[in-house]
Write an enzyme that holds these catalytic residues in place. Structure first.
Site, PDB file in Angstrom:
ATOM      1  N   PHE A 142      39.321  50.581  76.540  1.00  0.00           N
ATOM      2  CA  PHE A 142      39.339  49.216  77.058  1.00  0.00           C
ATOM      3  C   PHE A 142      40.141  49.231  78.349  1.00  0.00           C
ATOM      4  O   PHE A 142      41.358  49.405  78.345  1.00  0.00           O
ATOM      5  CB  PHE A 142      39.951  48.213  76.081  1.00  0.00           C
ATOM      6  CG  PHE A 142      39.885  46.803  76.616  1.00  0.00           C
ATOM      7  CD1 PHE A 142      38.743  46.049  76.448  1.00  0.00           C
ATOM      8  CD2 PHE A 142      40.943  46.260  77.325  1.00  0.00           C
ATOM      9  CE1 PHE A 142      38.645  44.753  76.968  1.00  0.00           C
ATOM     10  CE2 PHE A 142      40.867  44.974  77.854  1.00  0.00           C
ATOM     11  CZ  PHE A 142      39.710  44.222  77.678  1.00  0.00           C
ATOM     12  N   ASP A 228      45.865  54.998  82.438  1.00  0.00           N
ATOM     13  CA  ASP A 228      45.894  53.535  82.346  1.00  0.00           C
ATOM     14  C   ASP A 228      47.031  53.163  81.401  1.00  0.00           C
ATOM     15  O   ASP A 228      46.881  53.161  80.185  1.00  0.00           O
ATOM     16  CB  ASP A 228      44.551  53.014  81.830  1.00  0.00           C
ATOM     17  CG  ASP A 228      44.515  51.506  81.689  1.00  0.00           C
ATOM     18  OD1 ASP A 228      45.587  50.866  81.716  1.00  0.00           O
ATOM     19  OD2 ASP A 228      43.411  50.957  81.516  1.00  0.00           O
ATOM     20  N   LYS A 257      50.193  43.978  83.352  1.00  0.00           N
ATOM     21  CA  LYS A 257      50.794  43.228  82.256  1.00  0.00           C
ATOM     22  C   LYS A 257      52.302  43.074  82.402  1.00  0.00           C
ATOM     23  O   LYS A 257      52.762  42.176  83.097  1.00  0.00           O
ATOM     24  CB  LYS A 257      50.403  43.850  80.919  1.00  0.00           C
ATOM     25  CG  LYS A 257      48.911  43.690  80.583  1.00  0.00           C
ATOM     26  CD  LYS A 257      48.596  44.022  79.163  1.00  0.00           C
ATOM     27  CE  LYS A 257      47.104  43.949  78.874  1.00  0.00           C
ATOM     28  NZ  LYS A 257      46.543  42.603  79.019  1.00  0.00           N
TER      29      LYS A 257
END
Length: 403
Positions: A142, A228, A257
């Site tokens: 994801f 990531d 984030k």
């Protein structure tokens, strides 16, 4: 469901497209690890905005940094320099042990930027023939929701009905070093893009030695290793970066984030001058990327991480979290527990409810988590959560599962 909650949800439903499937709670305020809804009910946040709120809600240091910057300047666009930009890039590069930073806003933007970086590096530096660059990714990944990113997703819900898809990606099983070895060809492969721990897939931790093996393959074949670390990085796993658990330093970090402290969206691609130096003025950009407000907040995040306090808390409290989850597994309430630090994916035993049902029952007991892939719930409390609150939240999970 009370009238205020029901009316708030109904109003949102009437004017917003369906993308997420939120729990039926309407949050009005939050502080630390706790949120309060429109009814005045308090909930322990055990999700932390999918790791965007590593430092908790309303963190004083981050709010003070934001307020101070709000009084000065919030946006210049990248048409001009501003006085927080150089410091942000310098400090973030230092935190990552890298040389250059390319700031964006959202995690998906940063992943897209990393893809463009790898391709441009492949053509300009490695000498890959035009339009032949290949990036190897892992199944169950994801990395975001953009058209290019979902082109290499294996999740039907994320991918269906959005074709035609962007070519240039090869998908291999996550954690399978043999498959990775076969896919990473020296000629046209420009990058391997991986989550060091797969978050959306259920907090999947790869087998020991996998990341180090990928690092060896990429070094041998002149291929970039892109990590990531949008969810796994910035303290969540007990280290600044999840790659550190295998002493791996990738060529490129993709961050987001928690970099914005839960205050503003901030993301970045961080790498060496040899990699990010391939960009020339006008070849990539973002109006809001690296804006003064974002830089001010992110600088405070970087300073907080520089103390090591939050990494230590994640490691220590993570031990407490996984010990209790292990007891639930031994009791038969859960069938598997995965994760590192203050991050866990928990598979609910058959017959005890779906992940969604367990999340809703926890909500009724004052704890907020989120489900994924049917029988799994994810736990990722803010790194500022107290031992007492963590223990209480886990006690509610035990009560829901064992009665």
């Amino acid at each position: 469901m009370s009238s205020a909650t029901a009316s708030g949800i109904a109003a949102a439903e009437s004017h917003s497209a369906h993308n997420y499937h939120p729990l039926p709670v309407v949050v009005a305020s939050a502080e630390g690890a706790w949120m309060t809804d429109v009814e005045g009910r308090r909930f322990l946040d055990m999700l932390a905005g999918y790791s965007a709120l590593n430092f908790g809600h309303g963190n004083r240091r981050l709010l003070d940094a934001a307020r101070a910057q709000l009084e000065r300047v919030t946006l210049t666009s990248r048409a001009f320099h501003h006085d927080r930009f150089a410091d942000f890039c310098t400090r973030l590069a230092e935190l990552c042990g890298m040389e250059m930073v390319l700031p964006m806003n959202t995690g998906a933007e940063a992943v897209e930027t990393a893809v463009k970086t790898a391709r441009k590096w492949g053509y300009r530096v490695k000498g890959v023939p035009e339009n032949m660059a290949k990036i190897v990714v892992a199944a169950n990944n994801f990395h975001g929701r953009t058209t290019t990113v979902i082109s290499f997703s294996t999740d039907p819900e994320a991918r269906a009905d959005y074709g035609p898809y962007t070519p240039g990606f090869e998908i291999v099983p996550y954690g399978d070093l043999t498959a990775m070895d076969a896919a990473v060809t020296a000629e046209n492969t420009v990058a391997v893009l991986l989550e060091p721990i797969q978050g959306e897939a259920g907090v999947l931790v790869p087998p020991p030695g996998y990341l180090a093996g990928v690092r060896r393959l990429t070094e041998e074949r002149n291929v970039l290793f892109i990590a990531d670390e949008i969810q796994s990085g910035l303290g969540r796993t007990g280290r600044t970066f999840a790659c550190e658990h295998e002493d791996v330093i990738p060529d490129v970090y993709v961050l987001g984030k928690a970099l914005g402290g839960g205050v503003v969206p901030v993301s970045a691609v961080v790498s060496s001058r040899a990699v990010l130096g391939v960009f020339r003025p006008g070849e990539h950009g973002s109006t809001f990327g690296g804006n003064p407000l974002a830089c001010a907040v992110a600088l405070e995040v970087i300073a907080m991480l520089g103390t090591g306090e939050y990494q230590r808390r994640a490691a220590e409290l993570g031990g407490r979290l996984h010990a209790e989850l292990g007891r639930l597994a031994r009791d038969g309430a859960v069938t598997a527990v995965r994760g590192r630090g203050l991050w866990a994916g928990v598979d609910i035993a058959p017959g005890l409810g779906t992940g969604r049902e367990v999340s809703e029952r926890l909500m009724e007991r004052g704890v907020l988590v989120k489900d994924t892939h049917g029988a799994t719930i994810r736990l990722a409390p803010p790194l500022v959560i107290s031992e007492k609150d963590l223990d209480w939240g886990l006690a509610q999970l035990r009560a829901v599962l064992t009665g």
